[in-house]
Design a protein around this motif. Structure first.
Motif, PDB file in Angstrom:
ATOM      1  N   GLU A  40      50.925  68.096  49.533  1.00  0.00           N
ATOM      2  CA  GLU A  40      51.331  66.789  49.260  1.00  0.00           C
ATOM      3  C   GLU A  40      50.080  65.962  48.834  1.00  0.00           C
ATOM      4  O   GLU A  40      49.705  65.227  47.869  1.00  0.00           O
ATOM      5  N   CYS A  41      48.965  65.992  49.765  1.00  0.00           N
ATOM      6  CA  CYS A  41      47.701  65.355  49.558  1.00  0.00           C
ATOM      7  C   CYS A  41      47.173  65.748  48.224  1.00  0.00           C
ATOM      8  O   CYS A  41      46.574  64.963  47.632  1.00  0.00           O
ATOM      9  N   PHE A  42      47.139  67.053  47.987  1.00  0.00           N
ATOM     10  CA  PHE A  42      46.538  67.787  46.885  1.00  0.00           C
ATOM     11  C   PHE A  42      47.104  67.267  45.660  1.00  0.00           C
ATOM     12  O   PHE A  42      46.470  66.844  44.709  1.00  0.00           O
ATOM     13  N   LEU A  43      48.505  67.052  45.587  1.00  0.00           N
ATOM     14  CA  LEU A  43      49.138  66.700  44.390  1.00  0.00           C
ATOM     15  C   LEU A  43      48.986  65.066  44.137  1.00  0.00           C
ATOM     16  O   LEU A  43      48.775  64.550  43.123  1.00  0.00           O
ATOM     17  N   GLU A  44      48.749  64.489  45.251  1.00  0.00           N
ATOM     18  CA  GLU A  44      48.589  62.864  45.037  1.00  0.00           C
ATOM     19  C   GLU A  44      47.082  62.896  44.781  1.00  0.00           C
ATOM     20  O   GLU A  44      46.845  61.852  43.788  1.00  0.00           O
ATOM     21  N   ARG A  45      46.152  63.507  45.011  1.00  0.00           N
ATOM     22  CA  ARG A  45      44.710  63.271  44.557  1.00  0.00           C
ATOM     23  C   ARG A  45      44.743  63.670  43.019  1.00  0.00           C
ATOM     24  O   ARG A  45      44.056  62.907  42.415  1.00  0.00           O
ATOM     25  N   ILE A  46      45.650  64.728  42.922  1.00  0.00           N
ATOM     26  CA  ILE A  46      45.531  65.132  41.258  1.00  0.00           C
ATOM     27  C   ILE A  46      46.081  63.822  40.513  1.00  0.00           C
ATOM     28  O   ILE A  46      45.584  63.615  39.499  1.00  0.00           O
ATOM     29  N   ARG A  47      46.982  63.450  40.689  1.00  0.00           N
ATOM     30  CA  ARG A  47      47.867  62.502  40.204  1.00  0.00           C
ATOM     31  C   ARG A  47      47.078  61.091  40.041  1.00  0.00           C
ATOM     32  O   ARG A  47      46.911  60.418  39.018  1.00  0.00           O
ATOM     33  N   LEU A  48      46.324  60.815  41.070  1.00  0.00           N
ATOM     34  CA  LEU A  48      45.632  59.576  41.373  1.00  0.00           C
ATOM     35  C   LEU A  48      44.052  59.680  40.357  1.00  0.00           C
ATOM     36  O   LEU A  48      43.929  58.821  39.602  1.00  0.00           O
ATOM     37  N   GLN A  49      43.524  60.909  40.440  1.00  0.00           N
ATOM     38  CA  GLN A  49      42.485  61.234  39.363  1.00  0.00           C
ATOM     39  C   GLN A  49      42.868  60.995  37.870  1.00  0.00           C
ATOM     40  O   GLN A  49      42.315  60.222  37.099  1.00  0.00           O
TER      41      GLN A  49
END
Length: 217
Positions: free
Chosen positions: A35-44
């Protein structure tokens, strides 16, 4: 004999429940990491305007291709381009639970972004010291930019400061030029603390890149 058999059965049940509990907890941790991984991709992508053509894989383990001693000592994240995989070793799990692993993930995703741009440009670039230097600078730049902080790792300060003015002004185009025309290996042989001459040389190279990129304005 019957009592011994009973004890063994109870022991086996306790062990099974304990192992099952560990696996269940690890599943929770792994899901949290994903979840954290996908959220960081989305945020970037949202904040920096970059595009991940493909998402890297995430594994909560050490890179199995690393030497045993290096693997034991290496407790930060690691991105492996050939596998398009980010490894988060076990000792980062406490940070993950505490919600303090975003910086590591952002840095490693920066390496994946560098890899994506390299592939777009043809991908057949030799792994020179200069290109590795730029790679770390880009990864650190993305980490710092997305978190709006100056918390860069001491070993990558020089990398970050070298690429910052170029990426600030020219964005993705600046990174592409740095990939295609990395600094010479000879100019990067000095290690911190930097000499005054080394700083002057770095600034001169930055100026050359900025002048070159100025042609595209």
């Amino acid at each position: 004999m019957k009592s011994l058999k009973k004890i063994i059965q109870i022991g086996g049940l306790v062990a099974a429940l304990t192992i099952g509990g560990i696996y269940q907890r690890f599943d929770i941790i792994r899901n949290k990491a994903e979840e954290c991984f996908l959220e960081r991709i989305r945020l970037q992508e949202e904040v920096l305007g970059i595009k991940y053509d493909k998402k890297p894989k995430l594994k909560l383990e050490y890179n199995p291709d690393y030497p045993v001693i290096t693997t034991f000592l290496y407790n930060m994240g690691q991105y492996v381009p050939s596998k398009e995989t980010v490894y988060l070793p076990p000792l980062t799990i406490p940070n993950l639970i505490l919600g303090d692993v975003e910086n590591t993930i952002d840095h490693e995703l920066g390496h994946h972004y560098f890899n994506i741009l390299s592939e777009r440009l043809g991908g057949d670039f030799p792994p020179t010291i200069g290109r590795r230097f730029i790679n770390e600078g880009v990864a650190e730049y993305i980490k710092i930019k997305i978190n709006d902080s100056n918390d860069n790792l001491p070993c990558y300060v020089r990398n970050f400061e070298f690429v910052k003015p170029i990426i600030d002004q020219y964005g993705e185009k600046g990174i592409e030029v740095l990939i295609e025309r990395p600094p010479s290996d000879e100019s990067l042989t000095e290690i911190p603390p930097l000499s005054e001459l080394d700083v002057v040389n770095s600034l001169h190279q930055q100026d050359n890149y900025l002048r070159y990129l100025g042609q595209y304005n």
